[in-house]
Structure formats: structure tokens, C-alpha cells
Design a protein around this motif. Structure first.
Motif, PDB file in Angstrom:
ATOM      1  N   LYS A  35     -29.104 -28.935  22.957  1.00 39.29           N
ATOM      2  CA  LYS A  35     -29.485 -29.649  23.391  1.00 39.29           C
ATOM      3  C   LYS A  35     -29.396 -31.197  24.206  1.00 39.29           C
ATOM      4  O   LYS A  35     -29.521 -31.727  25.018  1.00 39.29           O
ATOM      5  N   ASN A 111     -39.000 -15.969  15.970  1.00 37.94           N
ATOM      6  CA  ASN A 111     -38.947 -17.121  15.937  1.00 37.94           C
ATOM      7  C   ASN A 111     -37.957 -17.294  17.435  1.00 37.94           C
ATOM      8  O   ASN A 111     -38.901 -18.495  18.318  1.00 37.94           O
ATOM      9  N   GLU A 124     -46.964 -25.985  20.053  1.00 33.60           N
ATOM     10  CA  GLU A 124     -46.943 -26.089  18.260  1.00 33.60           C
ATOM     11  C   GLU A 124     -46.516 -25.241  18.100  1.00 33.60           C
ATOM     12  O   GLU A 124     -45.587 -25.293  17.339  1.00 33.60           O
ATOM     13  N   ASN A 127     -42.728 -25.062  18.483  1.00 30.53           N
ATOM     14  CA  ASN A 127     -41.872 -26.567  18.169  1.00 30.53           C
ATOM     15  C   ASN A 127     -42.067 -25.801  16.366  1.00 30.53           C
ATOM     16  O   ASN A 127     -41.030 -26.436  15.968  1.00 30.53           O
ATOM     17  N   LYS A 128     -43.451 -25.343  15.983  1.00 29.79           N
ATOM     18  CA  LYS A 128     -43.362 -24.653  14.342  1.00 29.79           C
ATOM     19  C   LYS A 128     -41.915 -23.564  14.342  1.00 29.79           C
ATOM     20  O   LYS A 128     -40.996 -23.759  13.336  1.00 29.79           O
ATOM     21  N   ARG A 130     -39.091 -23.534  16.467  1.00 30.52           N
ATOM     22  CA  ARG A 130     -37.826 -23.965  16.418  1.00 30.52           C
ATOM     23  C   ARG A 130     -37.278 -24.484  15.138  1.00 30.52           C
ATOM     24  O   ARG A 130     -36.583 -23.664  15.106  1.00 30.52           O
ATOM     25  N   ARG A 131     -38.721 -24.979  14.223  1.00 31.77           N
ATOM     26  CA  ARG A 131     -37.987 -25.129  12.538  1.00 31.77           C
ATOM     27  C   ARG A 131     -37.657 -24.772  11.744  1.00 31.77           C
ATOM     28  O   ARG A 131     -36.284 -24.718  11.328  1.00 31.77           O
ATOM     29  N   VAL A 132     -38.653 -23.242  11.771  1.00 29.29           N
ATOM     30  CA  VAL A 132     -37.985 -22.191  11.113  1.00 29.29           C
ATOM     31  C   VAL A 132     -36.263 -22.008  11.453  1.00 29.29           C
ATOM     32  O   VAL A 132     -35.927 -20.973  10.899  1.00 29.29           O
ATOM     33  N   PHE A 134     -34.313 -22.870  12.855  1.00 26.25           N
ATOM     34  CA  PHE A 134     -33.497 -23.820  12.684  1.00 26.25           C
ATOM     35  C   PHE A 134     -33.016 -23.699  11.069  1.00 26.25           C
ATOM     36  O   PHE A 134     -31.990 -23.277  10.790  1.00 26.25           O
ATOM     37  N   LEU A 135     -34.138 -23.633   9.987  1.00 26.40           N
ATOM     38  CA  LEU A 135     -33.774 -23.475   8.457  1.00 26.40           C
ATOM     39  C   LEU A 135     -32.584 -22.213   8.381  1.00 26.40           C
ATOM     40  O   LEU A 135     -31.940 -22.693   7.902  1.00 26.40           O
ATOM     41  N   ARG A 138     -29.274 -22.711   9.511  1.00 23.89           N
ATOM     42  CA  ARG A 138     -28.945 -23.375   8.441  1.00 23.89           C
ATOM     43  C   ARG A 138     -28.656 -22.439   6.751  1.00 23.89           C
ATOM     44  O   ARG A 138     -27.834 -22.541   6.836  1.00 23.89           O
TER      45      ARG A 138
END
Length: 162
Positions: A35, A111, A124, A127-128, A130-132, A134-135, A138
Motif C-alpha cells: 500500500k 485472484n 473491475e 478490484n474484485k 483484490r477483495r476476494v 484479501f478476505l 485474512r
């Protein structure tokens, strides 16, 4: 000494240290560094040189850990995965490891390939992705805490479970 369990135990241990170590690196070090590097424009080296190598070792150490663990279970594999009382602790650990392995190969890696440009993806889709990723990552970090407990408890069932 039976060599298969001895070798499997060391492979399981060493690959597991690499897998969990890289998982913690990605979640506690790389996420913040990437980041910051993106903000000041210096992230290209991380994305081009570090992440592909780290993800290679991450996904293959996950598979090696799981396979060596399955070899260690041997004839107790079914009892562990069916959560028989005699193998409950190690069975819970084995299930957590299996869920984490599925996350690595089924969610994180596909991903990350989009994020790093290894496969074509629109902004797009990235971005999706990245979220998948990341989750899933985590989730694996949170699952690693009980996983480590139950893997250790499996070797000391009487101490932890009477």
C-alpha cells in the motif's frame, strides 16, 4: 525407526513453517508495504519480483504441508476426517488445514494471478480479485490460530481432551 512417518513429520513441519510464515508475511508485512509502495510509486519491484516468488513458495508449501500431514495420518486419515473421538483434535486441525489449502489454491492464487497481471483482467475484475484474495488470506490467518492449537493438541490428546 519407520522412515516414512519420520520424513513426513519433518516435511510437514518445515513446509508448515514456510506456509504459515508466508501467510503472516503477506498479512502483517506485505499488505502495508504494498500500500505504501503504491502510494509513492515504488511498488513495481514488489509486484514484479517479490510477490510471484513468494506466492510460488506459499502455494506449494501449503500443498506439501497438507500431503505430508495426510501421510502422517496414514491409516488414521478416515478417523481424523470423520472426527472420531479418538482423533478429534488432529481431525479438527486437519479440517482447518484443508479449508486453508482450498482457500490458497481456489481463491487466493487465482485472484492473485489477476492482480499481478499474469492473466488478463479488467480493472473491475482486479478490484474484485483484490477483495476476494484479501478476505481469503485474512480468513486463513484467523484459521491458523486454532489450526496450530489443534495440531499441537493432536499429539497431546490426553493432556488437552482427557
Amino acid at each position: 525407526m519407520d522412515w516414512v512417518p519420520a520424513i513426513s513429520r519433518w516435511i510437514h513441519f518445515l513446509a508448515g513453517v514456510m506456509w504459515i510464515g508466508l501467510l503472516y508475511y503477506f498479512n502483517f508485512v506485505n499488505a502495508a508495504a504494498a500500500k505504501a509502495a503504491a502510494a509513492d510509486g515504488t511498488g513495481a519491484g514488489i509486484a514484479k519480483h517479490v510477490l510471484p516468488r513468494a506466492l510460488f513458495w506459499f502455494r506449494w508449501s501449503a500443498l506439501a504441508t497438507w500431503l505430508a500431514g495426510a501421510a502422517l495420518l496414514g491409516s488414521n486419515f478416515g478417523a481424523a476426517f470423520l472426527l472420531n473421538k479418538s482423533h478429534l483434535a488432529i481431525g479438527i486441525g486437519a479440517w482447518l488445514g484443508t479449508i486453508m489449502l482450498i482457500n490458497v489454491w481456489g481463491l487466493i492464487w487465482p485472484n492473485q494471478k489477476k492482480i499481478l497481471g499474469m492473466v488478463p483482467a479488467t480493472d473491475e475484475e482486479k478490484n474484485k480479485a483484490r477483495r476476494v484474495a484479501f478476505l481469503a488470506s485474512r480468513t486463513n490467518t484467523m484459521l491458523s490460530i486454532p489450526l496450530l492449537y489443534f495440531m499441537a493438541a493432536g499429539a497431546h490428546t490426553a493432556l488437552y481432551f482427557g
